[in-house]
Scaffold this motif. Structure first.
Motif, PDB file in Angstrom:
ATOM      1  N   VAL A  34      56.417 117.470  51.508  1.00 13.48           N
ATOM      2  CA  VAL A  34      55.019 117.195  51.811  1.00 13.48           C
ATOM      3  C   VAL A  34      54.931 116.456  53.137  1.00 13.48           C
TER       4      VAL A  34
ATOM      5  N   LYS B 125      49.618 124.277  50.030  1.00 17.41           N
ATOM      6  CA  LYS B 125      51.010 124.724  50.061  1.00 17.41           C
ATOM      7  C   LYS B 125      51.156 125.862  51.057  1.00 17.41           C
TER       8      LYS B 125
ATOM      9  N   THR C 267      58.993 126.214  50.484  1.00 11.78           N
ATOM     10  CA  THR C 267      57.587 125.852  50.706  1.00 11.78           C
ATOM     11  C   THR C 267      57.504 124.404  51.150  1.00 11.78           C
ATOM     12  N   TYR C 268      56.385 124.068  51.758  1.00 11.69           N
ATOM     13  CA  TYR C 268      56.037 122.655  51.977  1.00 11.69           C
ATOM     14  C   TYR C 268      54.528 122.517  51.846  1.00 11.69           C
ATOM     15  N   GLN C 269      54.057 121.310  51.684  1.00  9.87           N
ATOM     16  CA  GLN C 269      52.642 121.069  51.422  1.00  9.87           C
ATOM     17  C   GLN C 269      52.073 120.127  52.480  1.00  9.87           C
TER      18      GLN C 269
END
Length: 530
Positions: free
Chosen positions: A416, A503, A523-525
């Motif tokens: 994140v 996301k 993935t990253y947010q």
């Protein structure tokens, strides 16, 4: 009188067979034969095999039309046959090919802790078996540094590497690139037994953890290893390639317990004798434990430069060649050029194979009780496959243990980030079989592919484990992972932070010269913060 005559006859036959324990060297008459019924002896109707190479570790001679030869043997020699293409050797009860005989009338290193070489007399007779046929492509299973220090580690090797691939590996030959064990030479038998389910003939290379550390000289340092696995230098021929295995650990002797990478004079004699008889049509594969590039970071040489240069000079006439090594417990491709003393038209490729033991069977155990044992450069432990075509062209692949679907890329980065923050936080891609020229690209949310920046450095996953071990108030595993070292196959990309909150998908692709396009995803947010 009859007893005396028989005694004299026996002594005459003994001398004729050249088995004098007192002589410094003797001429041994032997034969290489086709053992059609596989009983180990020359039966009526079984013929000799012509033009087979036989060596005492220095000279190389060839058998005549009847499979017969004469060669000098000295006390302490290991006499061996160089397997010709289209033949195979008998195997012993331990599954290892039988292609050598020790000539040590009084034994060698009897006072060594692990026993040295038992008294033995070479008779010079070697059996070959017909090979019914082989595939157009030769597949060779590569294991670097199995290196168990205990019976528990041997069990890890069996469960983590051997059993999962026993029925599926597809190889016709196996290679162990040194450090068969980790100092406890009693484990040689256990490792040999653990390999049996793979049903492969094995070419063994001695490592710095396979030596008798109580030996007073380099000459005695592999006595116990040789008793178990045969000569410390050998060659092996297949239709597609020729393999040469060299002990390149030069031991300074007890009590120093130090060593350096190098090649002995008797090995150079063997190389000159053998290589001069080879044509250059096939791929020449040289197997060692210590890499020929410098693995030290403090300036001193890990391999004697003069020995490396002499070896390069011998290899320079072969247009198809490959070096394979172990030892470092990391993985890399190195291309020797003129700065290293290599004078060939194209760089000399050395593949330093990722180890079966990884980080020495260390780290936090998983649900099956097997430790993480990631290498210090972030490469998970595993094994490699070398595939060689009839043309001599080769392909390499690395397989993570117990993970046949592993993409060959390890991603690490933030989960994140604050939306709108400075876009300086990196996504890192550890491309396990990559090198500086490998093209690695990334895209976010299915957008345009962008190049990642080649960025050698400490592997983030190993570094995280190191820090978790530092913070822990108890042992997280039997041994902790080694401290992170520079990965030379790492790429970086600064993750964008100007996108919408939520996301976002990450795709990374790397272009492997042998396997083609490899892909990994994550993935990253992005979140809004007051």
């Amino acid at each position: 009188m009859l007893k005396r005559v028989l005694m004299m006859l026996g002594l005459t036959l003994w001398a004729g067979a050249a088995h004098s324990a007192q002589a410094d060297s003797v001429a041994l008459d032997g034969q290489v034969f086709l053992d059609q019924n596989e009983n180990g002896i020359v039966d009526p109707g079984e013929s000799g095999v012509a033009a087979v190479a036989v060596s005492n570790g220095r000279e190389v001679v060839r058998t005549d039309a009847q499979g017969k030869y004469r060669i000098e043997v000295r006390d302490g020699d290991s006499l061996f046959v160089i397997k010709p293409a289209n033949y195979r050797f008998p195997v012993g009860p331990d599954g290892m090919p039988r292609y050598w005989q020790h000539h040590a009338p009084n034994g060698i290193g009897k006072t060594l802790r692990f026993g040295g070489i038992a008294p033995a007399l070479a008779n010079g007779r070697f059996a070959l078996l017909a090979e019914p046929g082989s595939a157009a492509t030769l597949k060779v299973l590569l294991l670097a540094d199995p290196q168990p220090k205990t019976a528990t580690d041997v069990e890890y090797l069996r469960r983590d590497i051997i059993e999962p691939i026993a029925a599926t590996h597809g190889a016709a030959l196996g290679v162990i690139l040194g450090d068969v064990v980790s100092d406890d030479l009693h484990l040689f038998d256990a490792v040999a037994k653990s390999l049996q389910p793979l049903s492969l003939p094995w070419l063994m290379v001695a490592g710095n953890h396979d030596i008798d550390f109580d030996a007073e000289s380099d000459a005695l340092s592999l006595a116990s290893y040789r008793q178990r696995f045969g000569p410390d230098s050998l060659a092996w021929e297949e239709r597609q390639s020729v393999f040469i295995a060299l002990d390149n650990v030069v031991y300074e002797g007890h009590p120093k317990r130090r060593y350096v990478g190098g090649i002995r004079e008797d090995q150079f004699e063997f190389l000159r004798s053998y290589l001069s008889s080879l044509d250059t049509d096939r791929l020449l594969v040289v197997l060692t434990h210590v890499p020929l590039f410098n693995v030290h970071h403090r300036g001193d040489d890990s391999f004697r430069p003069a020995d490396r240069q002499r070896l390069f000079d011998l290899l320079s006439r072969f247009p198809k060649r490959l070096l394979l090594s172990g030892h470092t417990h990391a993985q890399r491709h190195y291309f020797h050029d003129s700065q290293d003393g290599w004078a060939g038209d194209t760089p000399l490729h050395e593949y330093n194979v990722g180890t079966a033991s990884g980080g020495y069977w260390s780290g936090v155990p998983d649900q099956q009780g097997i430790p993480d044992t990631r290498m210090a450069d972030g490469t998970p432990n595993g094994w490699a496959m070398l595939s060689i075509d009839a043309s001599g062209d080769y392909r390499l692949s690395y397989q993570v243990a117990r993970d046949p679907d592993h993409p060959g890329i390890e991603l690490s980065g933030p989960a994140v980030l604050r939306r709108g923050s400075w876009p300086g936080v990196g996504l890192y891609a550890n491309v396990l079989m990559g090198w500086a020229e490998t093209r690695v690209e990334v895209r976010i949310d299915g957008g345009e592919w962008r190049r990642m920046h080649y960025s050698p450095g400490l592997d983030r996953q190993v570094l995280r484990e190191n820090l978790d071990d530092d913070r822990a108030d108890r042992l997280r595993g039997f041994d902790r992972l080694p401290e992170a070292v520079e990965s030379v196959h790492r790429w970086r990309f600064s993750l964008p932070t100007h996108l919408a909150a939520g996301k976002h998908s990450i795709e990374v692709r790397a272009f492997d010269p042998w396997r083609g396009e490899l892909r990994a995803s994550s993935t990253y947010q992005l979140v809004d913060a007051p």
